[in-house]
Design a protein around this motif. Structure first.
Motif, PDB file in Angstrom:
ATOM      1  N   ARG A   6       0.844  -1.181   0.000  1.00 54.39           N
ATOM      2  CA  ARG A   6       0.000   0.000   0.000  1.00 54.39           C
ATOM      3  C   ARG A   6       0.886   1.239   0.000  1.00 54.39           C
ATOM      4  O   ARG A   6       2.034   1.201   0.458  1.00 54.39           O
ATOM      5  N   LEU A   7       0.334   2.353  -0.495  1.00 56.59           N
ATOM      6  CA  LEU A   7       1.092   3.600  -0.612  1.00 56.59           C
ATOM      7  C   LEU A   7       0.367   4.739   0.103  1.00 56.59           C
ATOM      8  O   LEU A   7      -0.845   4.910  -0.069  1.00 56.59           O
ATOM      9  N   LEU A   8       1.126   5.493   0.890  1.00 54.46           N
ATOM     10  CA  LEU A   8       0.617   6.727   1.479  1.00 54.46           C
ATOM     11  C   LEU A   8       1.317   7.907   0.815  1.00 54.46           C
ATOM     12  O   LEU A   8       2.547   7.976   0.783  1.00 54.46           O
ATOM     13  N   ILE A   9       0.527   8.820   0.275  1.00 59.23           N
ATOM     14  CA  ILE A   9       1.053  10.084  -0.249  1.00 59.23           C
ATOM     15  C   ILE A   9       0.833  11.119   0.846  1.00 59.23           C
ATOM     16  O   ILE A   9      -0.290  11.582   1.067  1.00 59.23           O
ATOM     17  N   SER A  10       1.887  11.451   1.559  1.00 59.36           N
ATOM     18  CA  SER A  10       1.773  12.314   2.739  1.00 59.36           C
ATOM     19  C   SER A  10       2.033  13.779   2.407  1.00 59.36           C
ATOM     20  O   SER A  10       2.986  14.106   1.698  1.00 59.36           O
ATOM     21  N   GLY A  11       1.167  14.648   2.939  1.00 56.35           N
ATOM     22  CA  GLY A  11       1.368  16.084   2.789  1.00 56.35           C
ATOM     23  C   GLY A  11       0.784  16.677   1.529  1.00 56.35           C
ATOM     24  O   GLY A  11       1.249  17.720   1.055  1.00 56.35           O
ATOM     25  N   ALA A  12      -0.241  16.035   0.972  1.00 57.29           N
ATOM     26  CA  ALA A  12      -0.879  16.582  -0.227  1.00 57.29           C
ATOM     27  C   ALA A  12      -1.634  17.866   0.115  1.00 57.29           C
ATOM     28  O   ALA A  12      -2.131  18.035   1.231  1.00 57.29           O
ATOM     29  N   HIS A  13      -1.709  18.768  -0.837  1.00 57.84           N
ATOM     30  CA  HIS A  13      -2.464  20.005  -0.619  1.00 57.84           C
ATOM     31  C   HIS A  13      -3.951  19.686  -0.562  1.00 57.84           C
ATOM     32  O   HIS A  13      -4.447  18.834  -1.323  1.00 57.84           O
ATOM     33  N   ILE A  48      -4.085  13.427  -8.897  1.00 55.84           N
ATOM     34  CA  ILE A  48      -2.799  12.760  -8.690  1.00 55.84           C
ATOM     35  C   ILE A  48      -2.678  11.545  -9.594  1.00 55.84           C
ATOM     36  O   ILE A  48      -1.616  11.293 -10.179  1.00 55.84           O
ATOM     37  N   ARG A  49      -3.754  10.791  -9.752  1.00 58.21           N
ATOM     38  CA  ARG A  49      -3.717   9.603 -10.608  1.00 58.21           C
ATOM     39  C   ARG A  49      -3.430   9.987 -12.052  1.00 58.21           C
ATOM     40  O   ARG A  49      -2.604   9.353 -12.728  1.00 58.21           O
ATOM     41  N   LYS A  50      -4.092  11.031 -12.531  1.00 58.00           N
ATOM     42  CA  LYS A  50      -3.868  11.471 -13.914  1.00 58.00           C
ATOM     43  C   LYS A  50      -2.447  12.001 -14.091  1.00 58.00           C
ATOM     44  O   LYS A  50      -1.819  11.790 -15.128  1.00 58.00           O
ATOM     45  N   MET A  51      -1.948  12.686 -13.070  1.00 54.79           N
ATOM     46  CA  MET A  51      -0.604  13.248 -13.150  1.00 54.79           C
ATOM     47  C   MET A  51       0.458  12.160 -13.215  1.00 54.79           C
ATOM     48  O   MET A  51       1.477  12.289 -13.893  1.00 54.79           O
ATOM     49  N   THR A  52       0.210  11.039 -12.538  1.00 54.25           N
ATOM     50  CA  THR A  52       1.179   9.936 -12.521  1.00 54.25           C
ATOM     51  C   THR A  52       0.882   8.879 -13.574  1.00 54.25           C
ATOM     52  O   THR A  52       1.694   7.968 -13.774  1.00 54.25           O
ATOM     53  N   SER A  53      -0.281   8.990 -14.209  1.00 57.02           N
ATOM     54  CA  SER A  53      -0.717   7.984 -15.191  1.00 57.02           C
ATOM     55  C   SER A  53      -0.850   6.613 -14.541  1.00 57.02           C
ATOM     56  O   SER A  53      -0.661   5.579 -15.206  1.00 57.02           O
ATOM     57  N   GLY A  54      -1.158   6.594 -13.249  1.00 53.49           N
ATOM     58  CA  GLY A  54      -1.331   5.330 -12.544  1.00 53.49           C
ATOM     59  C   GLY A  54      -2.679   4.696 -12.847  1.00 53.49           C
ATOM     60  O   GLY A  54      -3.654   5.399 -13.128  1.00 53.49           O
ATOM     61  N   PRO A  55      -2.770   3.363 -12.797  1.00 49.13           N
ATOM     62  CA  PRO A  55      -4.036   2.672 -13.049  1.00 49.13           C
ATOM     63  C   PRO A  55      -5.098   3.073 -12.029  1.00 49.13           C
ATOM     64  O   PRO A  55      -4.809   3.197 -10.837  1.00 49.13           O
ATOM     65  N   CYS A 111      -7.703   0.828  -4.768  1.00 48.66           N
ATOM     66  CA  CYS A 111      -7.500  -0.242  -3.793  1.00 48.66           C
ATOM     67  C   CYS A 111      -6.340  -0.005  -2.844  1.00 48.66           C
ATOM     68  O   CYS A 111      -6.373  -0.447  -1.695  1.00 48.66           O
ATOM     69  N   CYS A 112      -5.299   0.688  -3.306  1.00 47.72           N
ATOM     70  CA  CYS A 112      -4.035   0.617  -2.561  1.00 47.72           C
ATOM     71  C   CYS A 112      -3.341   1.951  -2.313  1.00 47.72           C
ATOM     72  O   CYS A 112      -2.174   1.955  -1.886  1.00 47.72           O
ATOM     73  N   VAL A 113      -3.978   3.067  -2.577  1.00 48.60           N
ATOM     74  CA  VAL A 113      -3.342   4.374  -2.388  1.00 48.60           C
ATOM     75  C   VAL A 113      -4.145   5.208  -1.392  1.00 48.60           C
ATOM     76  O   VAL A 113      -5.363   5.382  -1.559  1.00 48.60           O
ATOM     77  N   ASP A 114      -3.472   5.697  -0.365  1.00 44.72           N
ATOM     78  CA  ASP A 114      -4.077   6.617   0.602  1.00 44.72           C
ATOM     79  C   ASP A 114      -3.419   7.986   0.452  1.00 44.72           C
ATOM     80  O   ASP A 114      -2.210   8.076   0.187  1.00 44.72           O
ATOM     81  N   ILE A 115      -4.203   9.029   0.645  1.00 45.31           N
ATOM     82  CA  ILE A 115      -3.677  10.388   0.512  1.00 45.31           C
ATOM     83  C   ILE A 115      -3.875  11.124   1.826  1.00 45.31           C
ATOM     84  O   ILE A 115      -4.999  11.200   2.345  1.00 45.31           O
ATOM     85  N   GLY A 116      -2.794  11.647   2.369  1.00 44.59           N
ATOM     86  CA  GLY A 116      -2.848  12.406   3.616  1.00 44.59           C
ATOM     87  C   GLY A 116      -2.784  13.897   3.346  1.00 44.59           C
ATOM     88  O   GLY A 116      -1.920  14.353   2.593  1.00 44.59           O
TER      89      GLY A 116
END
Length: 232
Positions: A91-98, A106-113, A119-124
């Motif tokens: 799992r992934l935590l993106i910490s400190g997002a605005h 964020i998904r579009k910016m990274t082109s991530g599925p 399922c597996c990305v959390d944003i703080g």
């Protein structure tokens, strides 16, 4: 013949007595000595810090329970999402997002599925600085029960990030995955004013973080609201 009697005179030294150093002069001398030694230690410390940064490389086969990326550049997030896709963590935590940034952006910016993010990305959104990143990550780790976490951030930011994370989570194993800044790869980075400014600023911040963690003085939550805990 009459001889006049002249008494012998005792010759006295005309050389002045050596002057005793005043307490003020001694103190100034010692202060100057301490300043010189202190400056030498700081310079040596900076050279060692710079060497560790410029030679830092990511692990060849990274693997952990989870991944945390500290925001501050899209390159960091791209790298973290790629690691998640490769199975370096569950799992992934993106910490400190605005607060205005959405998961879709964020998904579009990274082109991530899309299914990976759902399922597996959390944003703080609570962290406002590196201390806040550590606190936000700590909340997430406790909630998920992780023991080994891969840390993704720029190479120059890695020492301070690990120091703050380990201070809040001393029982957790943090594995550094530095995003290497191309400006610092060359041997002549020190003639680049921008690279030198970044390195000096980060070195000072590292020293301040170490002193703050040692004394506890001046430490704050680093979160947008005191005691904030994300429901991640």
């Amino acid at each position: 013949m009459h001889h006049s009697f002249r008494p012998k005179t005792k010759l006295t030294s005309l050389a002045p007595e050596p002057m005793r150093r005043s307490p003020l002069r001694r103190m100034l001398r010692w202060c100057g000595f301490v300043c010189i030694v202190g400056a030498a230690i700081l310079i040596a410390g900076f050279l060692r810090f710079a060497d560790s940064i410029t030679t830092m490389q990511p692990p060849a086969d990274p693997h952990a329970d989870a991944i945390v990326v500290l925001t501050g550049g899209y390159q960091r997030i791209d790298q973290a999402v790629e690691l998640l896709e490769k199975g370096a963590g569950k799992r992934l935590l993106i910490s400190g997002a605005h607060p205005s940034t959405t998961a879709t952006q964020i998904r579009k910016m990274t082109s991530g599925p899309a299914n990976l993010f759902s399922c597996c990305v959390d944003i703080g959104y609570d962290a406002i600085d590196t201390i806040g990143n550590a606190e936000e990550t700590s909340n997430w780790i406790r909630t998920k029960g992780y023991r080994r976490v891969l840390v993704v951030t720029n190479n120059y930011h890695m020492p301070r990030s690990l120091a703050e994370l380990s201070y809040v989570n001393p029982d957790i194993e943090f594995v550094p995955y530095p995003v290497v800044n191309s400006d610092l790869r060359t041997r002549d980075w020190f003639v680049d004013s921008n690279a030198m400014r970044v390195m000096l600023a980060e070195y000072v911040k590292c020293l301040a973080a170490g002193l703050r963690n040692l004394t506890g003085f001046g430490r704050h939550s680093g979160l947008r609201s005191e005691g904030a805990v994300n429901d991640l």
